[in-house]
Design a protein around this motif. Structure first.
Motif, PDB file in Angstrom:
ATOM      1  N   GLY A 100       1.139  -1.376   0.096  1.00  0.00           N
ATOM      2  CA  GLY A 100      -0.121   0.040  -0.104  1.00  0.00           C
ATOM      3  C   GLY A 100       0.978   1.376   0.147  1.00  0.00           C
ATOM      4  N   CYS A 101       1.990   1.388   0.808  1.00  0.00           N
ATOM      5  CA  CYS A 101       2.730   2.475   0.893  1.00  0.00           C
ATOM      6  C   CYS A 101       3.694   2.530  -0.462  1.00  0.00           C
ATOM      7  CB  CYS A 101       3.798   2.230   1.905  1.00  0.00           C
ATOM      8  SG  CYS A 101       3.239   1.970   3.639  1.00  0.00           S
ATOM      9  N   PHE A 102       3.901   1.263  -1.145  1.00  0.00           N
ATOM     10  CA  PHE A 102       4.697   1.465  -2.134  1.00  0.00           C
ATOM     11  C   PHE A 102       3.737   2.096  -3.520  1.00  0.00           C
ATOM     12  CE2 PHE A 102       5.899  -0.730  -6.351  1.00  0.00           C
ATOM     13  CZ  PHE A 102       7.177  -0.324  -6.410  1.00  0.00           C
ATOM     14  N   GLN A 103       2.445   1.625  -3.280  1.00  0.00           N
ATOM     15  CA  GLN A 103       1.381   2.047  -4.342  1.00  0.00           C
ATOM     16  C   GLN A 103       1.365   3.824  -4.231  1.00  0.00           C
ATOM     17  OE1 GLN A 103      -1.258  -1.748  -4.413  1.00  0.00           O
ATOM     18  NE2 GLN A 103      -2.347   0.143  -3.778  1.00  0.00           N
ATOM     19  N   ILE A 104       1.305   4.167  -3.185  1.00  0.00           N
ATOM     20  CA  ILE A 104       1.259   5.626  -3.116  1.00  0.00           C
ATOM     21  C   ILE A 104       2.335   6.424  -3.512  1.00  0.00           C
ATOM     22  CG2 ILE A 104       1.339   7.521  -1.256  1.00  0.00           C
ATOM     23  CD1 ILE A 104      -0.206   5.597   0.959  1.00  0.00           C
ATOM     24  N   VAL A 105       3.642   5.765  -3.426  1.00  0.00           N
ATOM     25  CA  VAL A 105       4.782   6.442  -3.731  1.00  0.00           C
ATOM     26  C   VAL A 105       4.871   6.303  -5.494  1.00  0.00           C
ATOM     27  CG1 VAL A 105       7.340   5.996  -3.976  1.00  0.00           C
ATOM     28  CG2 VAL A 105       6.123   5.816  -1.689  1.00  0.00           C
ATOM     29  N   VAL A 106       4.564   5.077  -5.799  1.00  0.00           N
ATOM     30  CA  VAL A 106       4.360   5.001  -7.426  1.00  0.00           C
ATOM     31  C   VAL A 106       3.175   6.062  -8.077  1.00  0.00           C
ATOM     32  CG1 VAL A 106       3.600   3.580  -9.395  1.00  0.00           C
ATOM     33  CG2 VAL A 106       5.139   2.531  -7.353  1.00  0.00           C
ATOM     34  N   SER A 107       1.956   6.277  -7.393  1.00  0.00           N
ATOM     35  CA  SER A 107       0.994   6.957  -7.733  1.00  0.00           C
ATOM     36  C   SER A 107       1.731   8.451  -7.836  1.00  0.00           C
ATOM     37  CB  SER A 107      -0.052   6.864  -7.082  1.00  0.00           C
ATOM     38  OG  SER A 107      -1.117   7.753  -7.451  1.00  0.00           O
ATOM     39  N   TYR A 108       2.546   8.850  -6.742  1.00  0.00           N
ATOM     40  CA  TYR A 108       3.119  10.101  -6.683  1.00  0.00           C
ATOM     41  C   TYR A 108       3.815  10.128  -7.850  1.00  0.00           C
ATOM     42  CZ  TYR A 108       5.547  14.151  -4.979  1.00  0.00           C
ATOM     43  OH  TYR A 108       6.227  15.382  -4.596  1.00  0.00           O
ATOM     44  N   LEU A 109       4.893   9.443  -8.004  1.00  0.00           N
ATOM     45  CA  LEU A 109       5.701   9.655  -8.893  1.00  0.00           C
ATOM     46  C   LEU A 109       5.036   9.864 -10.321  1.00  0.00           C
ATOM     47  CD1 LEU A 109       8.570   7.156  -7.818  1.00  0.00           C
ATOM     48  CD2 LEU A 109       8.591   9.876  -7.670  1.00  0.00           C
ATOM     49  N   PHE A 110       4.149   8.967 -10.708  1.00  0.00           N
ATOM     50  CA  PHE A 110       3.445   9.015 -11.918  1.00  0.00           C
ATOM     51  C   PHE A 110       2.808  10.361 -12.195  1.00  0.00           C
ATOM     52  CE2 PHE A 110      -0.158   8.013 -14.711  1.00  0.00           C
ATOM     53  CZ  PHE A 110       0.556   7.596 -15.820  1.00  0.00           C
ATOM     54  N   ASN A 111       2.222  10.860 -11.315  1.00  0.00           N
ATOM     55  CA  ASN A 111       1.621  12.304 -11.271  1.00  0.00           C
ATOM     56  C   ASN A 111       2.589  13.106 -11.666  1.00  0.00           C
ATOM     57  OD1 ASN A 111      -1.372  12.848 -10.183  1.00  0.00           O
ATOM     58  ND2 ASN A 111      -0.772  10.709  -9.116  1.00  0.00           N
ATOM     59  N   ILE A 112       3.767  13.292 -11.024  1.00  0.00           N
ATOM     60  CA  ILE A 112       4.844  14.187 -11.234  1.00  0.00           C
ATOM     61  C   ILE A 112       5.392  14.083 -12.792  1.00  0.00           C
ATOM     62  CG2 ILE A 112       7.327  14.772 -10.931  1.00  0.00           C
ATOM     63  CD1 ILE A 112       6.708  14.122  -7.822  1.00  0.00           C
ATOM     64  N   LEU A 113       5.728  12.697 -13.210  1.00  0.00           N
ATOM     65  CA  LEU A 113       5.927  12.415 -14.722  1.00  0.00           C
ATOM     66  C   LEU A 113       5.087  12.981 -15.651  1.00  0.00           C
ATOM     67  CD1 LEU A 113       7.374   8.987 -14.362  1.00  0.00           C
ATOM     68  CD2 LEU A 113       8.657  10.980 -14.951  1.00  0.00           C
ATOM     69  N   CYS A 114       3.524  12.879 -15.231  1.00  0.00           N
ATOM     70  CA  CYS A 114       2.326  13.293 -16.220  1.00  0.00           C
ATOM     71  C   CYS A 114       2.620  14.902 -16.328  1.00  0.00           C
ATOM     72  CB  CYS A 114       1.280  12.865 -15.793  1.00  0.00           C
ATOM     73  SG  CYS A 114       1.033  11.095 -15.833  1.00  0.00           S
ATOM     74  N   GLN A 115       2.792  15.487 -15.085  1.00  0.00           N
ATOM     75  CA  GLN A 115       2.847  16.885 -15.222  1.00  0.00           C
ATOM     76  C   GLN A 115       4.074  17.411 -16.068  1.00  0.00           C
ATOM     77  OE1 GLN A 115       2.778  18.187 -10.924  1.00  0.00           O
ATOM     78  NE2 GLN A 115       0.560  17.246 -10.741  1.00  0.00           N
ATOM     79  N   GLN A 116       5.191  16.742 -15.723  1.00  0.00           N
ATOM     80  CA  GLN A 116       6.550  17.204 -16.195  1.00  0.00           C
ATOM     81  C   GLN A 116       6.639  16.968 -17.605  1.00  0.00           C
ATOM     82  OE1 GLN A 116       9.422  18.739 -14.863  1.00  0.00           O
ATOM     83  NE2 GLN A 116       8.220  18.779 -12.912  1.00  0.00           N
ATOM     84  N   PHE A 117       6.185  16.076 -18.302  1.00  0.00           N
ATOM     85  CA  PHE A 117       6.025  15.655 -19.702  1.00  0.00           C
ATOM     86  C   PHE A 117       4.635  16.196 -20.349  1.00  0.00           C
ATOM     87  CE2 PHE A 117       9.413  13.018 -17.833  1.00  0.00           C
ATOM     88  CZ  PHE A 117      10.452  13.200 -18.583  1.00  0.00           C
ATOM     89  N   ASN A 118       3.955  16.690 -19.588  1.00  0.00           N
ATOM     90  CA  ASN A 118       2.718  17.113 -20.090  1.00  0.00           C
ATOM     91  C   ASN A 118       1.966  16.170 -20.762  1.00  0.00           C
ATOM     92  OD1 ASN A 118       0.667  19.317 -20.810  1.00  0.00           O
ATOM     93  ND2 ASN A 118       1.539  19.482 -22.602  1.00  0.00           N
ATOM     94  N   ILE A 119       1.557  14.952 -20.110  1.00  0.00           N
ATOM     95  CA  ILE A 119       0.959  13.825 -20.300  1.00  0.00           C
ATOM     96  C   ILE A 119      -0.576  14.245 -19.975  1.00  0.00           C
ATOM     97  CG2 ILE A 119       0.522  11.300 -20.257  1.00  0.00           C
ATOM     98  CD1 ILE A 119       3.515  11.116 -19.761  1.00  0.00           C
ATOM     99  N   ASN A 120      -1.557  13.993 -21.156  1.00  0.00           N
ATOM    100  CA  ASN A 120      -2.885  14.352 -20.581  1.00  0.00           C
ATOM    101  C   ASN A 120      -3.789  13.052 -21.349  1.00  0.00           C
ATOM    102  OD1 ASN A 120      -2.512  17.279 -20.009  1.00  0.00           O
ATOM    103  ND2 ASN A 120      -1.829  17.535 -22.148  1.00  0.00           N
ATOM    104  N   PHE A 121      -4.850  13.018 -20.490  1.00  0.00           N
ATOM    105  CA  PHE A 121      -5.855  11.884 -20.790  1.00  0.00           C
ATOM    106  C   PHE A 121      -7.293  12.521 -21.003  1.00  0.00           C
ATOM    107  CE2 PHE A 121      -2.213  10.260 -18.037  1.00  0.00           C
ATOM    108  CZ  PHE A 121      -2.091   8.962 -18.926  1.00  0.00           C
ATOM    109  N   TYR A 122      -7.978  11.566 -21.546  1.00  0.00           N
ATOM    110  CA  TYR A 122      -9.343  12.116 -22.002  1.00  0.00           C
ATOM    111  C   TYR A 122     -10.114  12.447 -20.985  1.00  0.00           C
ATOM    112  CZ  TYR A 122     -14.269  11.793 -23.615  1.00  0.00           C
ATOM    113  OH  TYR A 122     -15.233  11.737 -23.931  1.00  0.00           O
TER     114      TYR A 122
END
Length: 435
Positions: A100-122
């Motif tokens: 569960g802790c690992f999932q929180i970290v991965v989710s946080y990192l994924f959010n940062i990557l999406c913001q940094q590389f301007n990844i958008n979803f429908y």
């Protein structure tokens, strides 16, 4: 139509991820030490029931309540399907917490990557589904690494290639899944829906398949190592009993001539040749000693190993002194005794044979309170190479895996090994709790 298609896509992928999430948890529990084994249909039923519980908890309960249900369900499944020892309740529970802790970290990192590389979803839901896919793929890698560390393999033992095997496929799968789900914002038909679902399922299936392949390869290597040890053990036993038979045949010849020897000694005494008679008797004692197989311990395997290594040490004029106390080693498997003592004594012989003086080995095994204590020391002129806390062999093309194999074997019995080199003496101290 597009919104309906995306809703269908989200629902199907959610079910697939639920099944995948359950697989990761069951994979971890089955990879730990087990004492329960049932027919396959029992595990299939447990797998389905666990998945249904998790999906329902995620749908109708809040995050915290769903997380608690996940922990309880995992503990129950592990306790009744894999290992019913109380300590494993802790292992199963802590795994879910760490996951569960690992999932929180991965989710946080994924959010940062999406913001940094301007990844958008429908839509937000599409982002959530993509995030879930990335998390579950990361969870599988985390579970595999968790199994490695549970089995107490040192991090140094994981080569760069092995580490890439852990990371390359999951990272590629995350990138591919994210890219795939990004483009559903452009156009979606029924065929696209089917293709996306097939692609996501294929990526997940490929990760599961590769995980099983690595597990099979790991088990195969373990079996090969055990077969080599069994072969070494069988060879030692053959040489041991062959040596016994040879000595028995030779001793029969001596016994046949014993009357002549006794008469010779009597004649020497009658002729007042006391010193010659004494020397003759001493020579006979030495001759008899060569035919006596030394007995060090009641443990048959250890006795064979020591006699075998003693014979090898004598070839290099090494004085090998062994003192085995009244210890019961029956709780240690024969193959593990072979791993520990064969590797230790082989290393000691290799070190002592090149010593300029006092070519000696001292082995002591005894019991102290509730522990088996093994002390081994040998002369060694050449200081072994020390990398961090581990000693490496100085022999050419030798990776020093002998001591690492000993350490890994001791871990199975909660034993500890301490190694030291000082004043041209290499020392190994081992402590094993009596189970």
């Amino acid at each position: 139509m597009l919104n309906d298609s995306i809703t269908i896509l989200e629902q199907i992928i959610s079910i697939v991820l639920g099944l995948f999430s359950t697989y990761i948890i069951f994979y971890f529990m089955s990879s730990l030490k087990r004492n329960l084994y049932y027919k396959k249909y029992v595990y299939v039923f447990g797998y389905i029931a666990f998945t249904v519980v998790i999906i329902l908890a995620g749908t109708f309960c809040g995050q915290f309540a769903g997380f608690l249900i996940n922990i309880v369900a995992a503990v129950i499944a592990g306790h009744f399907l894999y290992n019913n020892k109380k300590i494993y309740i802790f292992y199963y529970g802590i795994f879910i917490v760490l996951l569960g802790c690992f999932q929180i970290v991965v989710s946080y990192l994924f959010n940062i990557l999406c913001q940094q590389f301007n990844i958008n979803f429908y839509s937000v839901n599409t982002f959530i589904i993509t995030n879930s896919v990335v998390i579950q793929l990361a969870n599988l890698s985390a579970a595999r690494l968790g199994i490695v560390f549970y089995r107490r393999k040192k991090l140094e033992m994981i080569t760069t290639v092995q580490l890439l095997n852990f990371l390359v496929l999951p990272v590629f799968s995350m990138f591919y899944s994210t890219t795939l789900l990004m483009y559903i914002q452009t156009y979606m038909s029924l065929e696209d829906i089917i293709l996306i679902i097939v692609n996501i399922i294929s990526i997940i299936a490929l990760n599961v398949y590769i995980t099983n392949v690595f597990e099979a390869v790991s088990n195969n290597n373990k079996l090969k190592n055990e077969l080599m040890l069994y072969d070494e053990q069988a060879k030692m036993q053959y040489e041991y009993y062959n040596n016994l038979e040879s000595k028995y045949k030779s001793s029969r010849k001596i016994i046949h001539d014993i009357k002549n020897h006794m008469q010779t000694i009597e004649e020497l005494y009658e002729q007042r040749e006391n010193e010659e008679a004494k020397n003759y008797a001493e020579d006979m004692y030495k001759m008899f000693d060569r035919f006596v197989q030394k007995y060090y311990t009641s443990n048959r395997v250890l006795n064979i190993i020591i006699n075998d290594k003693l014979s090898k040490a004598e070839q290099f004029n090494i004085n090998m002194n062994c003192k085995i106390g009244d210890v019961d080693l029956d709780f240690i498997k024969d193959i593990d005794l072979t791993t520990v003592f064969s590797n230790l004594l082989d290393n000691a012989i290799d070190g002592a044979k090149n010593a300029s003086e006092d070519k000696s080995i001292f082995l002591k095994v005894d019991r102290f309170n509730d522990f088996i204590v093994i002390n081994l020391s040998n002369r060694a002129d050449r200081e072994p190479i020390k990398v961090k806390e581990n000693f490496k062999s100085t022999k050419k093309n030798h990776k020093g895996l002998g001591l690492e194999n000993v350490r890994m074997t001791l871990n199975k019995y909660e034993g500890n090994m301490r190694i030291d080199y000082k004043d041209k003496v290499f020392k190994v101290n081992i402590v094993i709790p009596v189970s």
